[in-house]
Design an enzyme around this catalytic site. Structure first.
Site, PDB file in Angstrom:
ATOM      1  N   TYR A 135       0.822  -1.335   0.119  1.00  0.00           N
ATOM      2  CA  TYR A 135       0.080   0.169  -0.052  1.00  0.00           C
ATOM      3  C   TYR A 135       1.025   1.161   0.170  1.00  0.00           C
ATOM      4  CZ  TYR A 135      -4.230  -2.312   0.887  1.00  0.00           C
ATOM      5  OH  TYR A 135      -5.674  -3.297   0.550  1.00  0.00           O
ATOM      6  N   LYS A 186       4.296 -14.661   4.943  1.00  0.00           N
ATOM      7  CA  LYS A 186       4.565 -15.734   3.853  1.00  0.00           C
ATOM      8  C   LYS A 186       6.032 -15.900   3.771  1.00  0.00           C
ATOM      9  CE  LYS A 186       3.621 -18.348   0.589  1.00  0.00           C
ATOM     10  NZ  LYS A 186       2.728 -19.698   0.464  1.00  0.00           N
ATOM     11  N   ASP A 219      -1.363 -18.578   3.221  1.00  0.00           N
ATOM     12  CA  ASP A 219      -2.364 -19.398   2.878  1.00  0.00           C
ATOM     13  C   ASP A 219      -2.947 -20.413   3.673  1.00  0.00           C
ATOM     14  OD1 ASP A 219       0.145 -20.370   3.359  1.00  0.00           O
ATOM     15  OD2 ASP A 219       0.139 -21.227   1.274  1.00  0.00           O
ATOM     16  N   ASP A 243      -5.619  -7.216   4.696  1.00  0.00           N
ATOM     17  CA  ASP A 243      -6.731  -6.850   3.638  1.00  0.00           C
ATOM     18  C   ASP A 243      -7.643  -7.767   3.475  1.00  0.00           C
ATOM     19  OD1 ASP A 243      -8.485  -5.024   2.360  1.00  0.00           O
ATOM     20  OD2 ASP A 243      -7.402  -5.903   0.339  1.00  0.00           O
ATOM     21  N   ASP A 247     -11.465 -10.180   5.011  1.00  0.00           N
ATOM     22  CA  ASP A 247     -12.603 -10.336   4.069  1.00  0.00           C
ATOM     23  C   ASP A 247     -12.946 -11.615   4.506  1.00  0.00           C
ATOM     24  OD1 ASP A 247     -12.758  -7.861   3.002  1.00  0.00           O
ATOM     25  OD2 ASP A 247     -13.101  -8.319   1.040  1.00  0.00           O
TER      26      ASP A 247
HETATM   27  C1  IPM Z   1     -10.420  -2.094   3.201  1.00  0.00           C
HETATM   28  C2  IPM Z   1     -10.576  -2.064   1.730  1.00  0.00           C
HETATM   29  C3  IPM Z   1      -9.624  -0.599   1.383  1.00  0.00           C
HETATM   30  C4  IPM Z   1      -8.156  -1.416   1.731  1.00  0.00           C
HETATM   31  C5  IPM Z   1      -9.714  -0.265   0.073  1.00  0.00           C
HETATM   32  C6  IPM Z   1     -11.269   0.372  -0.296  1.00  0.00           C
HETATM   33  C7  IPM Z   1      -8.657   0.692  -0.603  1.00  0.00           C
HETATM   34  O1  IPM Z   1     -10.611  -2.840   0.869  1.00  0.00           O
HETATM   35  O2  IPM Z   1     -10.691  -1.053   4.092  1.00  0.00           O
HETATM   36  O3  IPM Z   1     -10.382  -3.126   3.410  1.00  0.00           O
HETATM   37  O4  IPM Z   1      -7.826  -2.070   0.653  1.00  0.00           O
HETATM   38  O5  IPM Z   1      -7.504  -1.287   2.587  1.00  0.00           O
HETATM   39 MN    MN Z   2     -10.393  -4.614   2.130  1.00  0.00          MN
END
Ligand code: IPM
Ligand code: MN
Length: 351
Positions: A135, A186, A219, A243, A247
Site C-alpha cells: 500500500y 509468507k 495461505d 486486507d 474479508d
Molecule cells: C479495506 C478496503 C480498502 C483497503 C480499499 C477500499 C482501499 O478494502 O478497508 O479493507 O484495501 O484497505
Molecule cells: Mn479490504
C-alpha cells in the site's frame, strides 16, 4: 467532551451512519458523556461537483478531532481508486493510523457458513498493519503498452513500522482471554520483508513472556479460518495480507453486514468505519442493515474511553441478535435500515 468528525460519504454510507449516530446518541445519554459531532461532506458527490477529494486544509481540520467516523467510500461515476486513494488511504496515511483493527466475532444467533462452529469458536481480532507493505504507493511502469512493458509495486517495510505494529498486537493480546498472538506471513517466500517481520516478532515477544507466540503462513491461515477458527485469538499481519484475510474473517462472522474496523493511531486521531463498501445500487432505499456501522461506532466508543457505553452497545447488538430479531444480515432481512437502528437504540435505552 468528545469531538467527533463524521464523514458519511458515498452510497449507503449516509444511511448507515445516521443509524450509528442514533445509537451513539442514546449511549451518550444513558451513560452521561457529552460529545459534539461535526459532519463533513467529503466523497464522490463533492468530488464530482468541485474536483476536490480531500484538501490539505480539511486534513488539518480533521486532525484536530478526537476521532473520525467514516460511512463508506466509492461512487459509480468516479473512477475506481480516486476516492479510495484520495480519501480513505489519504486519511489512514496522513493521520498515521498505523493499525487497522478488525474484530472477527460471531454474535449469537448469527448465521456462519462454517458448519458446527459457534460464537465460542469464532472470536478473534486481526491487527493489520495500515501504512506500509504494497500500500506504500511506490512502483512504476516502463515501456507501457509495448510487449516489453514492466510494472513494479514495492512491498516496503520499515523496522519502525513493523515494530510499532507488532508491539501494539502484543499489548492487545495481553488483554485478551487466551493471550495468544499469531503472526501471519509468507516468510517461506518473502525472505526479506517477512524475515524482518519474523525477527521483530521474536525480539519484541521477549518483552511479553505472558503472551503465547504462534505462527501461520497466510495461505494456511485461510484454511484454518474455515477449518479451525477457534485456534485464533489475536493475529498480527502486514497490510496486504490483512486486507485479504479480513474479508474472509468477515464472512465467517456473518458477512459484511456486521464487520467493522478501526484505523488506529494510538498517539493521534483514529477513524472507525464498517468494512463494507458504499453499495451504490441500494443507495437511498433504506434496506441495508446498519449493524456493521453500529459496530464501528461501538469501537469508537471503546477507543474514546467510554467503556460503559461501548459495553452497552455491544450488549444491545448481542441481545437483539440472540433473540432472533434480525433473521438475516443481508438485504433480504425484510427489515429497514432505520428499523434495525431503532431496535438497537431501544435496546441500549432499555439496557
Ligand atoms: C479495506 C478496503 C480498502 C483497503 C480499499 C477500499 C482501499 O478494502 O478497508 O479493507 O484495501 O484497505
Ligand atoms: Mn479490504
Amino acid at each position: 467532551m468528545h469531538r467527533i468528525a463524521v464523514i458519511p460519504a458515498d452510497g449507503i454510507g449516509p444511511e448507515v451512519t445516521r443509524e450509528a449516530m442514533k445509537v451513539l446518541a442514546v449511549a451518550a445519554q444513558k451513560t452521561g458523556f457529552r460529545y459534539e459531532a461535526v459532519e463533513f461532506d467529503f466523497g464522490g458527490e463533492r468530488y464530482l461537483r468541485t474536483g476536490e477529494v480531500l484538501p490539505d486544509s480539511a486534513l488539518a481540520e480533521l486532525a484536530q478531532f478526537d476521532a473520525i467516523y467514516l460511512g463508506a467510500v466509492g461512487h459509480p461515476d468516479v473512477a475506481p481508486g480516486v476516492l479510495e486513494h484520495g480519501l480513505l488511504l489519504k486519511l489512514r496515511f496522513e493521520l498515521d493510523q498505523y493499525i487497522n483493527l478488525r474484530p472477527v466475532k460471531l454474535y449469537p444467533g448469527v448465521y456462519t457458513p462454517i458448519k458446527d462452529k459457534g460464537p465460542e469458536d469464532i472470536d478473534f481480532v486481526v491487527v493489520r498493519e495500515n501504512t506500509e507493505c504494497l500500500y506504500c504507493g511506490i512502483g512504476g511502469q516502463l515501456h507501457k503498452g509495448t510487449p516489453h512493458e514492466v510494472a513494479t509495486q514495492v512491498m516496503l517495510y520499515t523496522r519502525h513500522g513493523v515494530e510499532r505494529c507488532i508491539r501494539y498486537a502484543y499489548e492487545l493480546a495481553r488483554t485478551r482471554p487466551e493471550k495468544k498472538l499469531t503472526l501471519v506471513d509468507k516468510a517461506n517466500v518473502l525472505t526479506y520483508g517477512h524475515e524482518l517481520w519474523g525477527r521483530v516478532f521474536a525480539e519484541v515477544g521477549q518483552e511479553y513472556p505472558d503472551v503465547q507466540q504462534d505462527h501461520a503462513y497466510v495461505d494456511a491461515c485461510c484454511m484454518w479460518f474455515v477449518k479451525n477458527p477457534e485456534w485464533f485469538d489475536t493475529i498480527v499481519t502486514c497490510n496486504m495480507f490483512g486486507d485479504i484475510i479480513t474479508d474472509l474473517g468477515a464472512m465467517i462472522q456473518g458477512g459484511m453486514g456486521i464487520a467493522a474496523s478501526g484505523n488506529i493511531n494510538p498517539q493521534g486521531v483514529s477513524m472507525f468505519e464498517p468494512i463494507h463498501g458504499s453499495a451504490p445500487k441500494y443507495t437511498g432505499q433504506n434496506v441495508i442493515n446498519p449493524l456493521a456501522a453500529i459496530c464501528a461506532a461501538q469501537m469508537l466508543l471503546e477507543y474514546l474511553g467510554e467503556k460503559e457505553a461501548a459495553r452497552m452497545v455491544d450488549q444491545a447488538i448481542s441481545d437483539t441478535l440472540a433473540a432472533g430479531r434480525i433473521p438475516d444480515l443481508s438485504v433480504r432481512s425484510g427489515l429497514k435500515t432505520d428499523q434495525i437502528g431503532d431496535m438497537i437504540a431501544q435496546a441500549v435505552a432499555d439496557g
